[in-house]
Design a protein around this motif. Structure first.
Motif, short mmCIF file in Angstrom:
data_model
loop_
_atom_site.label_atom_id
_atom_site.label_comp_id
_atom_site.label_asym_id
_atom_site.label_seq_id
_atom_site.Cartn_x
_atom_site.Cartn_y
_atom_site.Cartn_z
N ALA A 1 41.81 44.14 42.75
CA ALA A 1 41.40 44.26 44.14
C ALA A 1 42.16 45.37 44.85
CB ALA A 1 41.60 42.93 44.86
N ALA A 2 43.44 45.51 44.54
CA ALA A 2 44.25 46.55 45.18
C ALA A 2 43.84 47.95 44.72
CB ALA A 2 45.72 46.32 44.91
N THR A 3 43.39 48.08 43.48
CA THR A 3 43.00 49.41 43.00
C THR A 3 41.65 49.85 43.53
OG1 THR A 3 42.11 48.46 40.97
CG2 THR A 3 44.37 49.29 40.89
N THR A 4 40.90 48.97 44.16
CA THR A 4 39.64 49.38 44.77
C THR A 4 39.84 50.09 46.10
OG1 THR A 4 39.32 47.25 45.85
CG2 THR A 4 38.32 47.53 43.67
N VAL A 5 41.03 49.99 46.68
CA VAL A 5 41.29 50.60 47.99
C VAL A 5 41.06 52.12 47.99
CG1 VAL A 5 43.08 51.02 49.72
CG2 VAL A 5 42.75 48.73 48.79
#
Length: 88
Positions: free
Chosen positions: A17-21
């Motif tokens: 989820a954090a790498t989708t930022v």
């Protein structure tokens, strides 16, 4: 450090989820530019000042989506026993 399968899954979900930022930060303004330039200016004949407006709206949409993702990551981090709903 001993981890269970559920906590490892949760950590990988939070990492994903954090790498989708960064992807959202790029795709939001690009989508706004594309909608404003290609659809409104080229095909509908609207004036070109709508292109920066479209990019701005894309940035606003990206920021709202990132805030939503950060809230879900914080919720998953603070409640280790409950299952998270995922990013949808």
């Amino acid at each position: 450090m001993k981890t269970t399968a559920g906590s490892a899954y949760r950590l990988f979900w939070m990492l994903g989820a954090a790498t989708t930022v960064p992807v959202i930060l790029i795709s939001g303004p690009l989508a706004g530019y594309w909608i404003a330039e290609w659809l409104l200016v080229r095909h509908a004949g609207w004036p070109r000042f709508w292109v920066p407006v479209g990019v701005f709206l894309g940035v606003i949409g990206a920021v709202l989506q990132i805030i939503r993702i950060i809230k879900q990551i914080q919720q998953a981090e603070s409640s280790p026993t409950t299952e998270h709903k995922g990013v949808s």
